[in-house]
Design a protein around this motif. Structure first.
Motif, PDB file in Angstrom:
ATOM      1  N   PRO A 231       0.897  -1.265  -0.210  1.00 17.12           N
ATOM      2  CA  PRO A 231      -0.019   0.148  -0.004  1.00 17.12           C
ATOM      3  C   PRO A 231       0.722   1.276   0.054  1.00 17.12           C
ATOM      4  O   PRO A 231       0.297   2.416  -0.143  1.00 17.12           O
ATOM      5  CB  PRO A 231      -0.745  -0.055   1.279  1.00 17.12           C
ATOM      6  N   SER A 232       2.262   1.073   0.150  1.00 15.29           N
ATOM      7  CA  SER A 232       3.002   2.261   0.383  1.00 15.29           C
ATOM      8  C   SER A 232       3.424   2.853  -1.201  1.00 15.29           C
ATOM      9  O   SER A 232       4.033   3.903  -1.158  1.00 15.29           O
ATOM     10  CB  SER A 232       4.244   2.118   1.160  1.00 15.29           C
ATOM     11  N   ILE A 233       2.884   1.956  -2.022  1.00 15.77           N
ATOM     12  CA  ILE A 233       3.585   2.479  -3.432  1.00 15.77           C
ATOM     13  C   ILE A 233       2.611   3.580  -3.997  1.00 15.77           C
ATOM     14  O   ILE A 233       1.468   3.697  -3.832  1.00 15.77           O
ATOM     15  CB  ILE A 233       3.369   1.399  -4.494  1.00 15.77           C
ATOM     16  N   PRO A 234       3.112   5.002  -4.269  1.00 18.94           N
ATOM     17  CA  PRO A 234       2.456   5.985  -4.753  1.00 18.94           C
ATOM     18  C   PRO A 234       1.986   5.806  -5.988  1.00 18.94           C
ATOM     19  O   PRO A 234       2.373   4.922  -6.791  1.00 18.94           O
ATOM     20  CB  PRO A 234       3.752   7.289  -4.775  1.00 18.94           C
ATOM     21  N   GLU A 235       1.272   6.906  -6.767  1.00 14.77           N
ATOM     22  CA  GLU A 235       0.993   6.910  -8.049  1.00 14.77           C
ATOM     23  C   GLU A 235       1.804   7.014  -8.958  1.00 14.77           C
ATOM     24  O   GLU A 235       2.946   7.625  -8.712  1.00 14.77           O
ATOM     25  CB  GLU A 235      -0.087   7.779  -8.170  1.00 14.77           C
ATOM     26  N   VAL A 236       1.913   6.304 -10.377  1.00 13.98           N
ATOM     27  CA  VAL A 236       3.054   6.121 -11.122  1.00 13.98           C
ATOM     28  C   VAL A 236       2.508   6.876 -12.418  1.00 13.98           C
ATOM     29  O   VAL A 236       1.049   6.833 -12.758  1.00 13.98           O
ATOM     30  CB  VAL A 236       3.422   4.858 -11.420  1.00 13.98           C
ATOM     31  N   ARG A 237       3.194   7.883 -12.942  1.00 16.54           N
ATOM     32  CA  ARG A 237       3.075   8.401 -14.313  1.00 16.54           C
ATOM     33  C   ARG A 237       3.199   7.656 -15.481  1.00 16.54           C
ATOM     34  O   ARG A 237       4.186   7.172 -16.046  1.00 16.54           O
ATOM     35  CB  ARG A 237       3.779   9.620 -14.610  1.00 16.54           C
ATOM     36  N   VAL A 238       1.914   6.978 -15.899  1.00 14.98           N
ATOM     37  CA  VAL A 238       2.109   5.972 -17.057  1.00 14.98           C
ATOM     38  C   VAL A 238       0.709   6.212 -18.042  1.00 14.98           C
ATOM     39  O   VAL A 238      -0.013   6.818 -17.601  1.00 14.98           O
ATOM     40  CB  VAL A 238       2.017   4.443 -16.461  1.00 14.98           C
ATOM     41  N   ASP A 239       0.734   5.431 -19.042  1.00 15.06           N
ATOM     42  CA  ASP A 239      -0.514   5.492 -19.985  1.00 15.06           C
ATOM     43  C   ASP A 239      -1.319   4.392 -19.479  1.00 15.06           C
ATOM     44  O   ASP A 239      -0.929   3.064 -19.246  1.00 15.06           O
ATOM     45  CB  ASP A 239      -0.119   5.070 -21.455  1.00 15.06           C
ATOM     46  N   ARG A 240      -2.459   4.538 -18.717  1.00 17.84           N
ATOM     47  CA  ARG A 240      -3.210   3.756 -18.034  1.00 17.84           C
ATOM     48  C   ARG A 240      -3.507   2.748 -19.049  1.00 17.84           C
ATOM     49  O   ARG A 240      -3.571   1.307 -18.613  1.00 17.84           O
ATOM     50  CB  ARG A 240      -4.472   4.254 -17.508  1.00 17.84           C
ATOM     51  N   GLU A 241      -4.058   2.867 -20.226  1.00 19.10           N
ATOM     52  CA  GLU A 241      -4.380   2.074 -21.106  1.00 19.10           C
ATOM     53  C   GLU A 241      -3.502   0.949 -21.405  1.00 19.10           C
ATOM     54  O   GLU A 241      -3.765  -0.232 -21.663  1.00 19.10           O
ATOM     55  CB  GLU A 241      -5.338   2.505 -22.313  1.00 19.10           C
ATOM     56  N   GLN A 242      -2.326   1.360 -21.625  1.00 23.66           N
ATOM     57  CA  GLN A 242      -1.256   0.534 -21.973  1.00 23.66           C
ATOM     58  C   GLN A 242      -0.424  -0.423 -20.976  1.00 23.66           C
ATOM     59  O   GLN A 242      -0.524  -1.384 -21.190  1.00 23.66           O
ATOM     60  CB  GLN A 242      -0.098   1.419 -22.671  1.00 23.66           C
ATOM     61  N   LEU A 243      -0.689   0.145 -19.807  1.00 17.62           N
ATOM     62  CA  LEU A 243      -0.446  -0.521 -18.867  1.00 17.62           C
ATOM     63  C   LEU A 243      -1.453  -1.535 -18.418  1.00 17.62           C
ATOM     64  O   LEU A 243      -0.824  -2.900 -18.094  1.00 17.62           O
ATOM     65  CB  LEU A 243      -0.276   0.058 -17.388  1.00 17.62           C
ATOM     66  N   ILE A 244      -2.598  -1.430 -18.756  1.00 19.82           N
ATOM     67  CA  ILE A 244      -3.673  -2.418 -18.524  1.00 19.82           C
ATOM     68  C   ILE A 244      -3.466  -3.481 -19.656  1.00 19.82           C
ATOM     69  O   ILE A 244      -3.650  -4.598 -19.299  1.00 19.82           O
ATOM     70  CB  ILE A 244      -5.150  -1.895 -18.764  1.00 19.82           C
ATOM     71  N   GLN A 245      -3.235  -2.996 -20.827  1.00 16.59           N
ATOM     72  CA  GLN A 245      -3.094  -4.009 -21.858  1.00 16.59           C
ATOM     73  C   GLN A 245      -1.921  -5.112 -21.568  1.00 16.59           C
ATOM     74  O   GLN A 245      -1.832  -6.273 -21.727  1.00 16.59           O
ATOM     75  CB  GLN A 245      -2.829  -3.418 -23.397  1.00 16.59           C
ATOM     76  N   ALA A 246      -0.548  -4.493 -21.229  1.00 13.32           N
ATOM     77  CA  ALA A 246       0.636  -5.154 -20.882  1.00 13.32           C
ATOM     78  C   ALA A 246       0.301  -6.135 -19.732  1.00 13.32           C
ATOM     79  O   ALA A 246       0.748  -7.459 -19.822  1.00 13.32           O
ATOM     80  CB  ALA A 246       1.854  -4.214 -20.463  1.00 13.32           C
ATOM     81  N   ALA A 247      -0.532  -5.527 -18.627  1.00 13.06           N
ATOM     82  CA  ALA A 247      -0.575  -6.682 -17.439  1.00 13.06           C
ATOM     83  C   ALA A 247      -1.584  -7.718 -17.862  1.00 13.06           C
ATOM     84  O   ALA A 247      -1.559  -8.823 -17.574  1.00 13.06           O
ATOM     85  CB  ALA A 247      -1.186  -5.628 -16.134  1.00 13.06           C
ATOM     86  N   LEU A 248      -2.536  -7.271 -18.684  1.00 16.37           N
ATOM     87  CA  LEU A 248      -3.704  -8.234 -19.118  1.00 16.37           C
ATOM     88  C   LEU A 248      -2.961  -9.189 -20.104  1.00 16.37           C
ATOM     89  O   LEU A 248      -3.413 -10.552 -19.934  1.00 16.37           O
ATOM     90  CB  LEU A 248      -4.870  -7.410 -19.696  1.00 16.37           C
ATOM     91  N   ASN A 249      -1.981  -8.891 -20.695  1.00 12.67           N
ATOM     92  CA  ASN A 249      -1.670  -9.789 -21.604  1.00 12.67           C
ATOM     93  C   ASN A 249      -0.832 -10.960 -20.840  1.00 12.67           C
ATOM     94  O   ASN A 249      -0.815 -12.043 -21.261  1.00 12.67           O
ATOM     95  CB  ASN A 249      -0.491  -9.250 -22.564  1.00 12.67           C
ATOM     96  N   LEU A 250       0.121 -10.574 -19.858  1.00 10.58           N
ATOM     97  CA  LEU A 250       0.526 -11.274 -18.837  1.00 10.58           C
ATOM     98  C   LEU A 250      -0.301 -12.253 -18.414  1.00 10.58           C
ATOM     99  O   LEU A 250      -0.068 -13.561 -17.737  1.00 10.58           O
ATOM    100  CB  LEU A 250       1.785 -10.501 -18.039  1.00 10.58           C
ATOM    101  N   ALA A 251      -1.250 -11.659 -17.537  1.00  9.70           N
ATOM    102  CA  ALA A 251      -2.245 -12.320 -16.872  1.00  9.70           C
ATOM    103  C   ALA A 251      -3.085 -13.396 -17.746  1.00  9.70           C
ATOM    104  O   ALA A 251      -3.202 -14.375 -17.012  1.00  9.70           O
ATOM    105  CB  ALA A 251      -3.251 -11.442 -16.190  1.00  9.70           C
ATOM    106  N   ARG A 252      -3.348 -13.166 -18.861  1.00 12.24           N
ATOM    107  CA  ARG A 252      -4.176 -13.808 -19.682  1.00 12.24           C
ATOM    108  C   ARG A 252      -2.932 -15.248 -20.150  1.00 12.24           C
ATOM    109  O   ARG A 252      -3.413 -16.417 -20.177  1.00 12.24           O
ATOM    110  CB  ARG A 252      -4.514 -13.467 -20.962  1.00 12.24           C
ATOM    111  N   ASN A 253      -1.729 -14.830 -20.314  1.00 14.22           N
ATOM    112  CA  ASN A 253      -0.733 -15.923 -20.597  1.00 14.22           C
ATOM    113  C   ASN A 253      -0.803 -16.936 -19.376  1.00 14.22           C
ATOM    114  O   ASN A 253      -0.729 -18.177 -19.507  1.00 14.22           O
ATOM    115  CB  ASN A 253       0.604 -15.281 -20.771  1.00 14.22           C
TER     116      ASN A 253
END
Length: 361
Positions: A231-253
């Protein structure tokens, strides 16, 4: 006047782990680097037998004893140190080891252990990034070479269709157009996203919760998704949709590896984990702070021969797979200055996303 520094203070300032032993292979001294490397306390292990003080060195006891008896040291490069009973190498350390016989109040030995895991990981990451960049350039070149004639083929088929709308060969022109469109879509997927990341401040746990809901829906109750968030991790400056796509690709794998393996684990499970990393190196660049996102599954694991190739396009172990999910995920994370790593053995596979946090400022 210059302040005098005690020898122990000098040794504590080294990044090399130093252990001194007496003739019975009992620990007479170890420095701070040794405490950090082996997670031990010098106050508790002082005077103990080496096998009890530092279990990782148990296998080396005969060799160390022989070095004291013969007065002959040795140097071992990239020595793998494992705890007794850890045959799978779950807690393995890689070091350069130097043993030097010395005379204290009697025969003794000085061990110098230089940790290499971080250096090997940095070297592996740099090689991975270089391979990824090379494959990207090759794919881009091939894609553009394919797209130009594809457009011509499709255009010619459309012209034939207009010239002979009632021809008995109309079905063939439509097959040409349909297959040209399919190849065009494949080429576009190979090229990946055609826009730069639109970065904003994002809560990565909100992203992972979104991914979790999608995976649980796709799994239809066949597996459980566990969460282990920092819970200590702060917000990160990223492209939300691209981060979702990357994490979703790994999770689907991970999902496909769990549901496709035979026999299935008794309790198929995916774990989403987040951690903060300090003074962490990503692709040769050291960052004060980085976030680590782990997507872990308890499936059959990835064969060692495949582990080096999984981020190459079109490489897949599934008959219905395209081999594009992992390369696209790697590309998306690379565009954020991050990296995806994978470690696998039978019963566990972990894909780790590393993202620098300095860009959050």
């Amino acid at each position: 006047m210059l302040n005098r520094v005690q020898p122990a203070g000098i040794l504590d300032g080294l990044t090399t782990a130093i252990i001194t032993l007496d003739s019975a292979l009992r620990v007479t001294y170890l420095n701070s680097a040794t405490e950090t490397l082996f997670s031990v306390s010098r106050r508790h292990v002082q005077g103990q037998a080496l096998s009890a003080a530092v279990p990782h060195l148990t296998e080396q006891l005969p060799r160390l004893k022989r070095a004291i008896e013969t007065g002959t040291g040795f140097i071992e490069r990239e020595l793998k140190l494992r705890r007794p009973g850890d045959d799978a190498g779950h807690d393995c350390l890689t070091v350069d080891c130097t043993a030097t016989p010395v005379q204290f109040s009697g025969p003794g030995l000085v061990l110098e252990l230089l940790p290499l895991d971080r250096h090997l990981r940095i070297s592996r990451d740099e090689q991975l990034l270089a391979q990824h960049r090379a494959s990207r350039e090759l794919i881009r070149g091939l894609a553009h070479e394919i797209k130009n004639p594809l457009g011509g083929i499709r255009g010619a088929a459309q012209l034939l269709e207009r010239e002979f709308p009632d021809s008995e060969h109309l079905e063939y022109t439509r097959v040409i157009i349909r297959e040209a469109d399919r190849l065009q879509n494949l080429v576009n997927r190979l090229l990946g996203p055609n826009r730069l990341p639109q970065k904003e401040m994002v809560n990565i746990h909100e992203v992972l919760e979104h991914v979790r809901q999608l995976i649980e829906a796709e799994g239809r109750g066949a597996l459980s998704v566990q969460r282990d968030y920092d819970p200590s991790i702060p917000e990160v400056r990223v492209d939300r949709e691209q981060l979702i796509q990357a994490a979703l690709n790994l999770a689907r794998n991970a999902l496909q590896s769990l549901l496709g393996v035979t026999p299935r684990p008794e309790r198929p499970m995916i774990t989403l984990r987040t951690r903060m990393r300090r003074q962490f190196t990503i692709g040769g660049v050291r960052h004060k702070l980085a976030v680590q996102i782990d997507i872990e599954d308890n499936g059959g694991g990835i064969a060692p021969t495949m582990l080096e190739k999984i981020f190459y396009p079109m490489v897949t172990t599934r008959a219905e797979g395209t081999g594009l999910g992992l390369p696209i995920a790697q590309y998306l994370i690379n565009s954020h200055g991050g990296l995806i790593e994978c470690q696998s053995r039978p019963g566990i596979t972990i894909f780790s996303i590393f993202l620098p946090l300095e860009q959050s400022a």
